[in-house]
Design a protein around this motif. Structure first.
Motif, short mmCIF file in Angstrom:
data_model
loop_
_atom_site.label_atom_id
_atom_site.label_comp_id
_atom_site.label_asym_id
_atom_site.label_seq_id
_atom_site.Cartn_x
_atom_site.Cartn_y
_atom_site.Cartn_z
N PRO A 65 0.81 -1.22 0.00
CA PRO A 65 0.00 0.00 0.00
C PRO A 65 0.85 1.27 0.00
O PRO A 65 0.43 2.29 -0.57
CB PRO A 65 -0.82 -0.12 1.28
N LEU A 66 2.03 1.23 0.63
CA LEU A 66 2.90 2.41 0.60
C LEU A 66 3.27 2.74 -0.84
O LEU A 66 3.27 3.91 -1.25
CB LEU A 66 4.17 2.15 1.41
N TYR A 67 3.58 1.70 -1.57
CA TYR A 67 3.90 1.88 -2.99
C TYR A 67 2.67 2.44 -3.72
O TYR A 67 2.77 3.28 -4.61
CB TYR A 67 4.34 0.53 -3.56
N GLY A 68 1.50 1.99 -3.29
CA GLY A 68 0.25 2.44 -3.90
C GLY A 68 0.00 3.92 -3.71
O GLY A 68 -0.83 4.52 -4.39
N LEU A 69 0.74 4.57 -2.77
CA LEU A 69 0.57 6.00 -2.58
C LEU A 69 0.90 6.78 -3.85
O LEU A 69 0.46 7.92 -4.02
CB LEU A 69 1.48 6.48 -1.44
N LEU A 70 1.68 6.15 -4.72
CA LEU A 70 2.04 6.79 -5.99
C LEU A 70 0.82 7.28 -6.76
O LEU A 70 0.87 8.27 -7.49
CB LEU A 70 2.81 5.80 -6.87
N ILE A 71 -0.30 6.57 -6.61
CA ILE A 71 -1.47 6.93 -7.41
C ILE A 71 -2.02 8.30 -7.02
O ILE A 71 -2.83 8.87 -7.75
CB ILE A 71 -2.60 5.88 -7.33
N ALA A 72 -1.53 8.85 -5.91
CA ALA A 72 -1.95 10.21 -5.56
C ALA A 72 -1.48 11.20 -6.62
O ALA A 72 -2.02 12.29 -6.74
CB ALA A 72 -1.39 10.60 -4.19
N PHE A 73 -0.44 10.82 -7.37
CA PHE A 73 0.10 11.71 -8.41
C PHE A 73 -0.36 11.30 -9.80
O PHE A 73 0.22 11.70 -10.79
CB PHE A 73 1.63 11.72 -8.33
N GLN A 74 -1.38 10.44 -9.84
CA GLN A 74 -1.88 9.96 -11.11
C GLN A 74 -3.37 10.25 -11.24
O GLN A 74 -4.00 10.74 -10.30
CB GLN A 74 -1.70 8.43 -11.22
N ASP A 75 -3.88 9.94 -12.43
CA ASP A 75 -5.33 9.88 -12.56
C ASP A 75 -5.63 8.39 -12.70
O ASP A 75 -5.75 7.86 -13.79
CB ASP A 75 -5.79 10.66 -13.80
N TYR A 76 -5.73 7.73 -11.55
CA TYR A 76 -5.73 6.28 -11.53
C TYR A 76 -7.06 5.68 -11.98
O TYR A 76 -8.13 6.13 -11.56
CB TYR A 76 -5.42 5.81 -10.11
N LYS A 77 -6.95 4.68 -12.85
CA LYS A 77 -8.14 3.91 -13.24
C LYS A 77 -7.84 2.45 -12.94
O LYS A 77 -6.74 1.97 -13.24
CB LYS A 77 -8.42 4.05 -14.74
N ILE A 78 -8.79 1.76 -12.38
CA ILE A 78 -8.58 0.34 -12.05
C ILE A 78 -8.18 -0.43 -13.29
O ILE A 78 -7.29 -1.28 -13.27
CB ILE A 78 -9.86 -0.27 -11.44
N SER A 79 -8.81 -0.09 -14.42
CA SER A 79 -8.60 -0.88 -15.65
C SER A 79 -7.16 -0.77 -16.15
O SER A 79 -6.62 -1.72 -16.71
CB SER A 79 -9.56 -0.41 -16.73
N THR A 80 -6.51 0.40 -15.93
CA THR A 80 -5.16 0.55 -16.46
C THR A 80 -4.07 0.30 -15.41
O THR A 80 -2.92 0.07 -15.76
CB THR A 80 -4.96 1.96 -17.05
N GLY A 81 -4.43 0.35 -14.14
CA GLY A 81 -3.46 0.05 -13.08
C GLY A 81 -2.45 1.16 -12.87
O GLY A 81 -2.51 2.21 -13.52
N VAL A 82 -1.50 0.92 -11.94
CA VAL A 82 -0.51 1.94 -11.61
C VAL A 82 0.39 2.25 -12.81
O VAL A 82 0.81 3.38 -13.02
CB VAL A 82 0.35 1.49 -10.41
N PHE A 83 0.67 1.21 -13.63
CA PHE A 83 1.62 1.42 -14.72
C PHE A 83 1.00 2.12 -15.92
O PHE A 83 1.66 2.86 -16.62
CB PHE A 83 2.22 0.07 -15.15
N GLY A 84 -0.29 1.90 -16.13
CA GLY A 84 -0.92 2.45 -17.32
C GLY A 84 -1.61 3.79 -17.11
O GLY A 84 -1.94 4.48 -18.07
N SER A 85 -1.82 4.18 -15.84
CA SER A 85 -2.56 5.41 -15.61
C SER A 85 -1.68 6.63 -15.84
O SER A 85 -0.49 6.61 -15.54
CB SER A 85 -3.10 5.43 -14.17
N PRO A 86 -2.28 7.71 -16.36
CA PRO A 86 -1.50 8.91 -16.65
C PRO A 86 -1.05 9.64 -15.38
O PRO A 86 -1.78 9.68 -14.39
CB PRO A 86 -2.47 9.77 -17.45
N TRP A 87 0.18 10.19 -15.44
CA TRP A 87 0.68 10.98 -14.31
C TRP A 87 0.14 12.40 -14.42
O TRP A 87 0.13 12.97 -15.50
CB TRP A 87 2.20 11.01 -14.32
N VAL A 88 -0.30 12.95 -13.31
CA VAL A 88 -0.85 14.31 -13.36
C VAL A 88 -0.15 15.24 -12.38
O VAL A 88 -0.60 16.36 -12.14
CB VAL A 88 -2.36 14.31 -13.06
#
Lengths: 319, 302
Positions: free
Chosen positions: B34-57
């Motif tokens: 989950p700590l690693y999952g904090l990265l999605i705070a800087f993304q526009d996260y979508k479940i379908s694309t995951g951490v690697f596919g979601s755009p960074w914002v």
């Protein structure tokens, strides 16, 4: 003859109280005596306030539901009735949830104590290479956490949604309890283990047949912590159980009843109406469910509180 | 050749490592991933694309967050409730422990102590149920008020009542339990101190003031530090179970705000950003409080 003994007994008690009173008045100034009386009264109030809200719930839950709606039940049921409890125990969802609660408490406690216990034992061995690193790895989790959303995403990606294991795995390690156990293990005389090792016993053998029995009080304490945690948990099922309704533990169902969100009295109340003229109110069911879900813990807590207290102190001293 | 020796040593300890393994795996899965999952705070996260596919914002989520009026309200409520708890809930167990220690009637002392633990074993779900019943419009509290000629109050929808309610239920549930640690500290006081004070002619109050209270100070310092460190953390269960849509302006706290945006509205990145702000502030407060404590008293948490 017999009466004489009883009279003597009371006279003895009376004399004791009288002399205690004299000692009290002699030793204490007026201000101190006033303090004592006020202190006693305040503490009695604290005791009463701690117990009363639940007591009232119990009294109301044993009252005839329609009569209970008129209110004014303070200490004892006015019209005794078991109908609310009958309804609860006849409702298949509530009965299932009770067994889910029992199952998750049993399985969760067992898994947690083994995983946390083994971890604590390995970390209690000074010879373990990398002990500091692994300890730090554990302790750090007490200060940092990913928070609700990242944890939710990880758990759902691990396929734990609608999976019974979601009740067990995420809380298999509890760092606080690990510290309690480790502290205890560290104080077990090394000589016992050494002689076992000389006889050719492996670490697992030593752990299960020497260390665990020797640490019975600590193990019991930590098991209780785990068990109470499992029995009280409601939020994990609330967010991780989406379609598998049958997997709701009792606390989660209760939460939804109190919230009025899911089971609005309707379907449950219907079950109680089969008797004809007897009516059960949603309120009565709520109260009976509160009592049923609390009784298991209430039955054990007075007997185990001293273990809890010990466990809490070991943990806090070590902090 | 040192490396080889280390490897040999590790191999010799493989059984011990196998004992560590299940626990460490659980921690990595449920605490470190989950700590690693904090990265999605800087993304526009979508479940379908995951951490690697979601755009960074970048900091876009944070920018939106700080413009949200409700977020500011949630911060205000969180801090206000915690400050109130610090003032009222925090001293209660200390007072209770001292009062108990002054009670000479052993039977009553034990009984009161056992009863005071009782609410700790109720879950917040149950506490919410119990107090909901007590505070209902036709509940016991309103009946008592009625005796004094006060009209029934619908407590659940009264703005002003929510914060006091959190203090009351918090003290009721945990007051007795939290006293344990102080009671233990008091039982460790050397009785000779009291005897010496008796010889010097000290009264009861002087003994409380000069022996009992100072003996509590080390414990009190730690518990106070921990309470202050939780200033940005209102605790989810209690608040969520007592709040309702009519009083959100006083009852929405950070934890419930995050829950609603993250799990009800599925705005994962946004809610994670809010959670990250909360953790960082919490951490900063902990460090600051500990530093101040170390400077003034010479010792802190670490």
């Amino acid at each position: 003859m017999k009466e004489n003994i009883i009279v003597k007994f009371f006279v003895k008690i009376k004399n004791k109280i009288a002399s205690a009173y004299v000692r009290w008045t002699k030793k204490n100034t007026l201000g101190e005596r006033i303090f004592d009386v006020v202190n006693l009264i305040l503490l009695l109030i604290v005791g009463f306030v701690s117990l009363y809200p639940f007591w009232q719930i119990v009294a109301e839950s044993f009252n005839e539901p329609l009569d209970a709606m008129k209110g004014g039940i303070y200490f004892f049921p006015r019209e005794f009735s078991l109908i609310a409890y009958k309804t609860v125990f006849e409702n298949s969802q509530l009965v299932t949830s009770f067994f889910i609660s029992v199952a998750r408490t049993a399985a969760g406690t067992l898994v947690s104590i083994i995983v946390t216990g083994l971890l604590a034992y390995a970390l209690s061995k000074p010879a373990l290479r990398g002990r500091k690193f692994f300890s730090l790895l554990c302790l750090a989790t007490m200060f940092f956490s990913g928070g609700m959303i990242p944890t939710y995403l990880v758990i759902s990606q691990l396929g734990l949604v609608d999976n019974f294991l979601v009740f067990i795995l995420p809380c298999a390690v509890n760092v606080w309890n690990m510290i309690v156990l480790r502290t205890f293990f560290e104080n077990i005389p090394v000589s016992l283990e050494e002689s076992a090792r000389l006889d050719g016993a492996g670490w697992y053998r030593i752990f299960f047949s020497i260390v665990l029995p020797l640490s019975a009080p600590a193990i019991a304490t930590v098991c209780l912590f785990f068990a109470v945690g499992q029995w009280s948990a409601w939020f994990d099922a609330y967010i991780y159980v989406l379609d598998a309704d049958w997997m709701y533990p009792m606390q989660t169902i209760l939460m939804r009843i109190i919230n009025g969100s899911a089971i609005s009295g309707g379907d449950i109340v219907g079950g109680g109406n089969t008797g004809g003229t007897i009516t059960v109110t949603a309120d009565a069911i709520k109260l009976a469910t509160i009592v049923v879900s609390t009784v298991p813990i209430l039955c054990v807590y007075p007997f185990v509180q001293k273990y809890f207290v010990k466990g809490m102190l070991v943990g806090s001293v070590k902090e | 050749m040192k490396g080889k020796k280390v490897l040999k040593e590790i191999w010799a300890q493989r059984t011990l490592y196998s004992m560590l393994l299940p626990g460490i795996i659980c921690l990595i899965l449920f605490s470190y991933l989950p700590l690693y999952g904090l990265l999605i705070a800087f993304q526009d996260y979508k479940i379908s694309t995951g951490v690697f596919g979601s755009p960074w914002v970048g900091f876009e989520q944070f920018a939106t967050l700080f413009q949200d009026h409700d977020f500011a309200i949630a911060i205000r409520n969180t801090v206000a409730i915690n400050l109130l708890k610090l003032v009222f809930c925090f001293p209660a167990p200390i007072l209770f422990a001292i009062m108990l220690s002054e009670l000479r009637l052993v039977g009553i002392k034990k009984g009161v102590q056992t009863l005071s633990y009782l609410p700790h074993f109720f879950t917040w779900v149950i506490v919410a149920g119990i107090f909901g019943d007590l505070l209902a419009t036709d509940g016991t509290v309103n009946r008592i008020l009625g005796v004094f000629g006060i009209d029934p109050v619908q407590f659940s929808t009264e703005d002003w009542f929510f914060w006091p309610l959190m203090v009351i239920t918090g003290t009721w549930k945990e007051g007795g339990w939290n006293a344990i640690i102080y009671i233990a500290a008091l039982s460790n006081i050397n009785p000779e101190l009291y005897e010496a004070a008796d010889i010097d002619g000290a009264g009861r109050f002087a003994k409380i003031r000069y022996i009992t209270l100072p003996a509590l100070m080390p414990t009190l310092r730690i518990t106070l530090l921990l309470s202050i460190a939780g200033l940005f953390n209102a605790g989810f269960d209690q608040i969520y179970l007592f709040q309702n849509p009519l009083i959100l302006n006083v009852a929405e706290v950070l934890d419930t705000y995050i829950y609603k945006f993250g799990l009800s509205n599925r705005m994962y990145s946004y809610a994670t950003a809010a959670g990250l702000v909360q953790s960082l502030v919490n951490f900063a407060i902990l460090i600051a409080a500990n530093t101040v404590c170390k400077k003034t008293t010479g010792s802190g948490l670490y």
